[in-house]
Scaffold this active site. Sequence first.
Site, PDB file in Angstrom:
ATOM      1  CB  CYS A  44      -0.914  -0.007   1.224  1.00 20.84           C
ATOM      2  SG  CYS A  44      -1.945   1.472   1.361  1.00 20.84           S
ATOM      3  CB  CYS A  47      -0.778   2.155   5.687  1.00 21.90           C
ATOM      4  SG  CYS A  47      -1.425   0.587   5.061  1.00 21.90           S
ATOM      5  CB  CYS A  90      -5.286  -0.506   1.982  1.00 29.09           C
ATOM      6  SG  CYS A  90      -4.145  -1.061   3.272  1.00 29.09           S
ATOM      7  CB  CYS A  93      -4.591   2.879   5.643  1.00 29.23           C
ATOM      8  SG  CYS A  93      -4.302   2.707   3.868  1.00 29.23           S
ATOM      9  CB  CYS A 107      -8.089  -3.121 -12.849  1.00 33.17           C
ATOM     10  SG  CYS A 107      -8.300  -4.274 -14.205  1.00 33.17           S
TER      11      CYS A 107
END
Length: 122
Positions: A44, A47, A90, A93, A107
Amino acid sequence: MEKISARAVNGGDDLRSRVMLGGKTEPPFTGAYIEHRQRGCYHCGQCGARLFASQWKFHSGCGWPSFFEAGPTVMVRPDPRVEDAREAACLACGGHLGHFFGSGHYCINSIALDFQAQDLES
């Protein structure tokens, strides 16, 4: 291990914020990781949570990096803005990553990812 940030090669922090915090999408075929083939993990960009392994990546031709599997830190939730897909975000976060399609693939915006190469000596 070498860590590569999409931030450095694909539009800077402003685009990353618009995508990850505002749910926007980077233009197709412009991302740093579309043709990326190095072994390692995608994390990510907000985070640092581990999201996708490189062996789950495939070429879909959709204009964004595509994956057929995601780690447990990727959640899929409804996205009223997109009729035929759900939002991929995510779990750690809440940052917007891209979309999950009914055909079973993700995607993902390159700008939402950072990459960590696999250390082949470990």
